[in-house]
Design a protein around this motif. Structure first.
Motif, PDB file in Angstrom:
ATOM      1  N   ILE A   1       0.835  -1.199   0.000  1.00 40.07           N
ATOM      2  CA  ILE A   1       0.000   0.000   0.000  1.00 40.07           C
ATOM      3  C   ILE A   1       0.870   1.250   0.000  1.00 40.07           C
ATOM      4  CG2 ILE A   1      -1.707   1.330   1.309  1.00 40.07           C
ATOM      5  CD1 ILE A   1      -2.706  -1.339   2.421  1.00 40.07           C
TER       6      ILE A   1
ATOM      7  N   ALA B   1      -5.596   2.631  -2.453  1.00 38.45           N
ATOM      8  CA  ALA B   1      -6.497   1.599  -1.927  1.00 38.45           C
ATOM      9  C   ALA B   1      -7.194   0.861  -3.066  1.00 38.45           C
ATOM     10  CB  ALA B   1      -7.532   2.230  -1.007  1.00 38.45           C
TER      11      ALA B   1
ATOM     12  N   SER C   1      -6.702  -3.117  -3.594  1.00 35.80           N
ATOM     13  CA  SER C   1      -7.834  -4.042  -3.491  1.00 35.80           C
ATOM     14  C   SER C   1      -8.087  -4.760  -4.810  1.00 35.80           C
ATOM     15  CB  SER C   1      -9.095  -3.300  -3.037  1.00 35.80           C
ATOM     16  OG  SER C   1      -9.408  -2.233  -3.921  1.00 35.80           O
TER      17      SER C   1
ATOM     18  N   PHE D   1      -6.841   4.699   8.119  1.00 35.44           N
ATOM     19  CA  PHE D   1      -6.863   3.961   6.856  1.00 35.44           C
ATOM     20  C   PHE D   1      -6.591   2.478   7.083  1.00 35.44           C
ATOM     21  CE2 PHE D   1      -4.512   2.090   3.315  1.00 35.44           C
ATOM     22  CZ  PHE D   1      -5.470   2.186   2.316  1.00 35.44           C
ATOM     23  N   LEU D   2      -5.540   2.153   7.841  1.00 37.59           N
ATOM     24  CA  LEU D   2      -5.184   0.749   8.052  1.00 37.59           C
ATOM     25  C   LEU D   2      -6.244   0.012   8.872  1.00 37.59           C
ATOM     26  CD1 LEU D   2      -1.317   0.962   8.598  1.00 37.59           C
ATOM     27  CD2 LEU D   2      -2.568   0.198   6.574  1.00 37.59           C
TER      28      LEU D   2
ATOM     29  N   THR E   1      -9.433   0.759   8.814  1.00 38.13           N
ATOM     30  CA  THR E   1     -10.534   0.570   7.867  1.00 38.13           C
ATOM     31  C   THR E   1     -10.243  -0.586   6.917  1.00 38.13           C
ATOM     32  OG1 THR E   1     -11.038   2.940   7.961  1.00 38.13           O
ATOM     33  CG2 THR E   1     -11.930   1.702   6.088  1.00 38.13           C
ATOM     34  N   LEU E   2      -9.005  -0.667   6.459  1.00 33.74           N
ATOM     35  CA  LEU E   2      -8.600  -1.756   5.575  1.00 33.74           C
ATOM     36  C   LEU E   2      -8.793  -3.109   6.266  1.00 33.74           C
ATOM     37  CD1 LEU E   2      -7.235  -2.916   3.041  1.00 33.74           C
ATOM     38  CD2 LEU E   2      -5.032  -2.484   4.144  1.00 33.74           C
ATOM     39  N   ARG E   3      -8.368  -3.197   7.530  1.00 33.13           N
ATOM     40  CA  ARG E   3      -8.500  -4.451   8.273  1.00 33.13           C
ATOM     41  C   ARG E   3      -9.975  -4.835   8.435  1.00 33.13           C
ATOM     42  NH1 ARG E   3      -9.707  -5.376  13.255  1.00 33.13           N
ATOM     43  NH2 ARG E   3      -9.371  -3.223  13.902  1.00 33.13           N
TER      44      ARG E   3
ATOM     45  N   THR F   1     -11.542  -5.776   4.986  1.00 29.77           N
ATOM     46  CA  THR F   1     -11.061  -7.072   4.512  1.00 29.77           C
ATOM     47  C   THR F   1     -11.725  -8.213   5.273  1.00 29.77           C
ATOM     48  OG1 THR F   1      -8.919  -6.100   3.913  1.00 29.77           O
ATOM     49  CG2 THR F   1      -9.023  -8.494   4.087  1.00 29.77           C
TER      50      THR F   1
ATOM     51  N   SER G   1     -12.585  -4.405  -3.699  1.00 30.70           N
ATOM     52  CA  SER G   1     -12.420  -2.985  -4.019  1.00 30.70           C
ATOM     53  C   SER G   1     -13.686  -2.206  -3.678  1.00 30.70           C
ATOM     54  CB  SER G   1     -12.067  -2.807  -5.499  1.00 30.70           C
ATOM     55  OG  SER G   1     -13.017  -3.471  -6.314  1.00 30.70           O
TER      56      SER G   1
ATOM     57  N   LEU H   1     -13.941  -2.023   0.264  1.00 29.99           N
ATOM     58  CA  LEU H   1     -12.950  -1.127   0.853  1.00 29.99           C
ATOM     59  C   LEU H   1     -13.268   0.333   0.569  1.00 29.99           C
ATOM     60  CD1 LEU H   1     -10.374  -0.483   2.345  1.00 29.99           C
ATOM     61  CD2 LEU H   1      -9.071  -1.055   0.268  1.00 29.99           C
TER      62      LEU H   1
ATOM     63  N   LEU I   1     -14.130   3.252   3.249  1.00 30.52           N
ATOM     64  CA  LEU I   1     -13.372   4.511   3.321  1.00 30.52           C
ATOM     65  C   LEU I   1     -14.301   5.718   3.227  1.00 30.52           C
ATOM     66  CD1 LEU I   1     -10.232   3.631   1.162  1.00 30.52           C
ATOM     67  CD2 LEU I   1     -10.268   4.094   3.611  1.00 30.52           C
TER      68      LEU I   1
END
Length: 200
Positions: free
Chosen positions: A79, A100, A104, A168-169, A171-173, A176, A188, A191, A195
Motif C-alpha cells: 500500500i 487503496a 484491493s 486507513f489501516l 478501515t482496511l482491516r 477485509t 475494491s 474497501l 473509506l
C-alpha cells in the motif's frame, strides 16, 4: 565488458533468491501452523519444510510468529508503494483512495493465505500482538509518506498524517474481514465503501 550490468544482474539475482527464501519460510510457517497447530510449530520444522537450515531461518526472521506474518506485512507495505506511485500533485485523500483501489484490485478473489492467516489469528489470540506489531511498523511508513505530501508549513501535518494512516489501516482491516465473511462483491467495492464511511 560492462561490469556495471553484470553487478546489477548479480545483485538482482541475489535479492530474488532472498525474497524466494523468505516467502518459502513464510508459507511453510503458515501451512504448518494451520496443519499442526501453533503450539506444536517449531522453527526447526519451518526450516526443514522450506529446505533451509535453522541458521538461515534466523537470518530472515526472529521467531515463528514473524515468519507467519511476513505475508501480511508485505501486503501492507504494498500500500505504501502504491501511494508513493501516485503523482505528487494529487490531494492526499485522493492519492490514498487511488492506492487503496489499486491494492484491493490486486486482492479481488479470495486469497487462501489471507483467509488462513485470519482464521489462525482468531483461533490464537496471542497472535494479535504480532499482527498489531506488523500494522504499527507499516503505519509509521504510511504516515511518513502522507506527511511528505502535505504542505511544509502545516504545523499539524505530522499529526494529521498519523491519524489518517491509522484510520486507513484500521478501515482496511475491518473491510477485509467483512469481505472474507461476506464475499458477495469485490473487495475494491467493500474497501472504497468503508473509506467513504470514514471520510464522512
Amino acid at each position: 565488458m560492462d561490469t556495471t550490468v553484470d553487478l546489477d544482474t548479480t545483485v538482482g539475482l541475489r535479492e530474488r533468491k532472498k525474497a524466494a527464501t523468505r516467502q518459502a519460510l513464510h508459507e511453510a510457517a503458515l501451512g504448518l501452523a494451520i496443519e499442526h497447530g501453533l503450539e506444536r510449530l517449531t522453527v526447526e520444522a519451518i526450516a526443514d519444510a522450506a529446505s533451509v537450515s535453522r541458521r538461515t531461518f534466523s537470518n530472515y526472521f526472529a521467531n515463528k510468529e514473524e515468519a507467519i506474518f511476513h505475508g501480511h506485512r508485505a501486503r501492507l507495505r504494498a500500500i505504501v508503494d502504491l501511494l508513493r506511485a501516485q503523482p505528487e500533485d494529487v490531494p492526499v485523500r485522493n492519492a490514498l483512495f487511488e492506492a487503496a483501489r489499486a491494492f484491493s484490485a490486486e486482492l479481488d478473489g479470495l486469497d487462501p493465505a489471507l483467509v488462513a492467516q485470519r482464521r489462525l489469528v482468531r483461533g490464537h489470540p496471542s497472535l494479535v500482538v504480532h499482527q498489531v506489531a506488523a500494522h504499527s511498523a507499516v503505519e509509521r511508513e504510511l504516515a511518513d509518506e502522507l506527511a511528505s505530501r502535505m504542505p511544509a508549513d502545516d504545523p499539524e501535518a505530522a499529526l494529521r498524517a498519523r491519524v489518517l494512516s491509522a484510520a486507513f489501516l484500521t478501515t482496511l482491516r475491518a473491510a477485509t474481514q467483512h469481505w472474507i465473511e461476506n464475499p458477495d462483491r469485490p473487495l475494491s467495492d467493500v474497501l472504497l465503501s468503508a473509506l467513504r464511511h470514514v471520510a464522512g
